[in-house]
Design a protein around this motif. Sequence first.
Motif, PDB file in Angstrom:
ATOM      1  N   ASP A  58       0.808  -1.361  -0.150  1.00 39.20           N
ATOM      2  CA  ASP A  58      -0.224  -0.026  -0.097  1.00 39.20           C
ATOM      3  C   ASP A  58       0.839   1.275   0.040  1.00 39.20           C
ATOM      4  OD1 ASP A  58      -2.365  -1.491  -0.048  1.00 39.20           O
ATOM      5  OD2 ASP A  58      -2.077  -1.945   2.335  1.00 39.20           O
ATOM      6  N   TRP A  59       1.875   1.231  -0.871  1.00 38.94           N
ATOM      7  CA  TRP A  59       2.734   2.374  -1.043  1.00 38.94           C
ATOM      8  C   TRP A  59       2.449   3.162  -2.300  1.00 38.94           C
ATOM      9  CZ3 TRP A  59       6.697   2.958  -4.749  1.00 38.94           C
ATOM     10  CH2 TRP A  59       6.780   1.799  -5.124  1.00 38.94           C
ATOM     11  N   THR A  60       2.582   4.198  -2.318  1.00 38.80           N
ATOM     12  CA  THR A  60       2.555   5.227  -3.544  1.00 38.80           C
ATOM     13  C   THR A  60       3.797   5.870  -3.750  1.00 38.80           C
ATOM     14  OG1 THR A  60       0.113   5.512  -3.240  1.00 38.80           O
ATOM     15  CG2 THR A  60       1.483   6.863  -4.614  1.00 38.80           C
ATOM     16  N   THR A  61       4.668   6.421  -2.568  1.00 36.92           N
ATOM     17  CA  THR A  61       5.732   7.158  -2.828  1.00 36.92           C
ATOM     18  C   THR A  61       6.945   6.306  -2.271  1.00 36.92           C
ATOM     19  OG1 THR A  61       5.130   8.556  -1.304  1.00 36.92           O
ATOM     20  CG2 THR A  61       4.895   9.357  -3.214  1.00 36.92           C
ATOM     21  N   TRP A  62       7.942   6.353  -2.629  1.00 35.14           N
ATOM     22  CA  TRP A  62       9.030   5.419  -2.259  1.00 35.14           C
ATOM     23  C   TRP A  62      10.423   6.270  -2.143  1.00 35.14           C
ATOM     24  CZ3 TRP A  62       9.225  -0.039  -1.447  1.00 35.14           C
ATOM     25  CH2 TRP A  62      10.297  -0.663  -0.810  1.00 35.14           C
ATOM     26  N   THR A  63      11.197   6.447  -1.191  1.00 36.95           N
ATOM     27  CA  THR A  63      12.542   7.300  -1.418  1.00 36.95           C
ATOM     28  C   THR A  63      13.573   6.423  -0.901  1.00 36.95           C
ATOM     29  OG1 THR A  63      11.276   9.495  -1.290  1.00 36.95           O
ATOM     30  CG2 THR A  63      13.840   9.480  -0.630  1.00 36.95           C
ATOM     31  N   ARG A 116      23.146  15.649  -1.448  1.00 36.08           N
ATOM     32  CA  ARG A 116      23.393  14.858  -0.389  1.00 36.08           C
ATOM     33  C   ARG A 116      22.261  14.814   0.456  1.00 36.08           C
ATOM     34  NH1 ARG A 116      25.739  17.708   3.361  1.00 36.08           N
ATOM     35  NH2 ARG A 116      26.612  16.365   4.778  1.00 36.08           N
ATOM     36  N   ILE A 117      22.058  13.807   0.989  1.00 40.16           N
ATOM     37  CA  ILE A 117      20.726  13.425   1.601  1.00 40.16           C
ATOM     38  C   ILE A 117      20.125  14.541   2.521  1.00 40.16           C
ATOM     39  CG2 ILE A 117      19.435  11.832   3.109  1.00 40.16           C
ATOM     40  CD1 ILE A 117      21.772   9.951   2.165  1.00 40.16           C
ATOM     41  N   GLU A 118      21.104  15.246   3.221  1.00 39.28           N
ATOM     42  CA  GLU A 118      20.782  16.411   4.368  1.00 39.28           C
ATOM     43  C   GLU A 118      20.240  17.410   3.266  1.00 39.28           C
ATOM     44  OE1 GLU A 118      24.289  14.075   5.954  1.00 39.28           O
ATOM     45  OE2 GLU A 118      23.642  14.526   4.032  1.00 39.28           O
ATOM     46  N   ASP A 119      20.817  17.585   2.309  1.00 37.69           N
ATOM     47  CA  ASP A 119      20.339  18.796   1.426  1.00 37.69           C
ATOM     48  C   ASP A 119      19.116  18.682   0.557  1.00 37.69           C
ATOM     49  OD1 ASP A 119      22.558  20.141   2.712  1.00 37.69           O
ATOM     50  OD2 ASP A 119      23.929  19.400   1.161  1.00 37.69           O
ATOM     51  N   ALA A 120      18.776  17.487   0.366  1.00 36.86           N
ATOM     52  CA  ALA A 120      17.834  17.117  -0.678  1.00 36.86           C
ATOM     53  C   ALA A 120      16.343  18.035  -0.058  1.00 36.86           C
ATOM     54  CB  ALA A 120      17.697  15.825  -0.884  1.00 36.86           C
ATOM     55  N   PRO A 122      12.593  17.866   1.433  1.00 40.60           N
ATOM     56  CA  PRO A 122      12.120  16.764   2.070  1.00 40.60           C
ATOM     57  C   PRO A 122      11.227  16.116   1.143  1.00 40.60           C
ATOM     58  CG  PRO A 122      12.013  18.854   3.592  1.00 40.60           C
ATOM     59  CD  PRO A 122      12.601  19.164   1.947  1.00 40.60           C
ATOM     60  N   GLN A 123      10.807  14.663   1.449  1.00 40.60           N
ATOM     61  CA  GLN A 123       9.892  13.717   0.257  1.00 40.60           C
ATOM     62  C   GLN A 123       8.930  13.248   0.960  1.00 40.60           C
ATOM     63  OE1 GLN A 123      11.016  13.513  -3.033  1.00 40.60           O
ATOM     64  NE2 GLN A 123      12.757  14.950  -2.380  1.00 40.60           N
ATOM     65  N   LYS A 124       8.835  13.043   2.424  1.00 41.58           N
ATOM     66  CA  LYS A 124       7.632  12.806   2.979  1.00 41.58           C
ATOM     67  C   LYS A 124       6.906  11.448   2.222  1.00 41.58           C
ATOM     68  CE  LYS A 124       7.918  15.856   5.945  1.00 41.58           C
ATOM     69  NZ  LYS A 124       8.492  15.654   7.470  1.00 41.58           N
ATOM     70  N   LYS A 148       7.154  10.455   5.771  1.00 38.31           N
ATOM     71  CA  LYS A 148       6.054  10.803   6.277  1.00 38.31           C
ATOM     72  C   LYS A 148       5.547  10.202   7.589  1.00 38.31           C
ATOM     73  CE  LYS A 148       2.230   8.195   4.092  1.00 38.31           C
ATOM     74  NZ  LYS A 148       1.075   8.366   3.234  1.00 38.31           N
ATOM     75  N   ASP A 149       4.782  10.888   8.429  1.00 37.78           N
ATOM     76  CA  ASP A 149       4.664  10.651   9.970  1.00 37.78           C
ATOM     77  C   ASP A 149       4.192   8.978   9.921  1.00 37.78           C
ATOM     78  OD1 ASP A 149       5.504  12.857  10.817  1.00 37.78           O
ATOM     79  OD2 ASP A 149       3.494  13.691  11.128  1.00 37.78           O
ATOM     80  N   SER A 150       3.474   8.612   9.109  1.00 35.95           N
ATOM     81  CA  SER A 150       2.678   7.051   8.913  1.00 35.95           C
ATOM     82  C   SER A 150       3.660   6.262   8.447  1.00 35.95           C
ATOM     83  CB  SER A 150       1.295   7.275   8.740  1.00 35.95           C
ATOM     84  OG  SER A 150       1.235   7.688   7.301  1.00 35.95           O
ATOM     85  N   GLY A 151       4.671   6.654   8.017  1.00 37.61           N
ATOM     86  CA  GLY A 151       5.402   5.918   6.846  1.00 37.61           C
ATOM     87  C   GLY A 151       6.304   4.817   7.625  1.00 37.61           C
ATOM     88  N   THR A 152       7.345   4.209   6.770  1.00 40.79           N
ATOM     89  CA  THR A 152       7.997   3.140   7.371  1.00 40.79           C
ATOM     90  C   THR A 152       9.461   2.897   6.644  1.00 40.79           C
ATOM     91  OG1 THR A 152       5.904   1.610   7.408  1.00 40.79           O
ATOM     92  CG2 THR A 152       8.135   0.477   7.471  1.00 40.79           C
ATOM     93  N   ALA A 153      10.351   3.024   7.296  1.00 39.04           N
ATOM     94  CA  ALA A 153      11.699   3.077   6.824  1.00 39.04           C
ATOM     95  C   ALA A 153      12.213   1.405   6.906  1.00 39.04           C
ATOM     96  CB  ALA A 153      12.713   3.421   7.941  1.00 39.04           C
ATOM     97  N   ILE A 154      12.750   1.039   5.672  1.00 44.74           N
ATOM     98  CA  ILE A 154      13.280  -0.290   5.354  1.00 44.74           C
ATOM     99  C   ILE A 154      14.765  -0.436   5.342  1.00 44.74           C
ATOM    100  CG2 ILE A 154      12.876  -2.399   4.172  1.00 44.74           C
ATOM    101  CD1 ILE A 154       9.981  -1.509   3.392  1.00 44.74           C
TER     102      ILE A 154
END
Length: 201
Positions: A58-63, A116-120, A122-124, A148-154
């Motif tokens: 159930d994901w739409t956006t993945w970073t 750089r990741i820190e400078d990109a 925000p993708q949320k 995003k707040d309800s997102g998951t890091a893998i």
Amino acid sequence: MNDLTQHVSRETVEKLRAFERLVLKWSPAINLISKNDLPSIWQRHILDSLQILTHASDWTTWTDIGSGGGFPGVIVACAASSSQSVTMIESDARKAAFLRTAVREIGLPAQVIAQRIEDAPPQKADIVSARALAPLEKLLGLSVPHLKDSGTAIFLKGNRYEAEIRDADAAWTFSCAVHDSKTAPDGKILLIGDIRRRGGE
């Protein structure tokens, strides 16, 4: 056919094979993967990355942060549907150029941010992923702006994952589910949510 590819379409497998050929072509010039890994690229890198999709729904956006040679970012994009999109953040200009070539030539629903990741910006995103990038404590800090707040890091991790979780717990609160890797005997897949810095925001 490996069990991991039985759950994806023939079109996805064709895209993965096209990407394999690109990596083998480009890697000698810009070291996308180590020379020793070239003969085992399918198992060690492509299938290792592909397995994380079994933990994502159930994901739409993945970073994908610190995408490097495209693992797992390009692999996820190869399996993505037309309603899904992948963003890869990679600061190395040559690797970013390779990633853009892969996106264009294979026709993937993806974009590449060469910063750089820190400078990109925000993708949320619904999901943030990383593979062989940094210790977990640092990964959490890099991921939060892009999740995003309800997102998951893998995150794909090795046999030090327990120590990394303990170290990260000193600075962060988070939920964490640990799954065995299907491709690496000592590998683990961490699914992390509800990330908050201790004593902070």
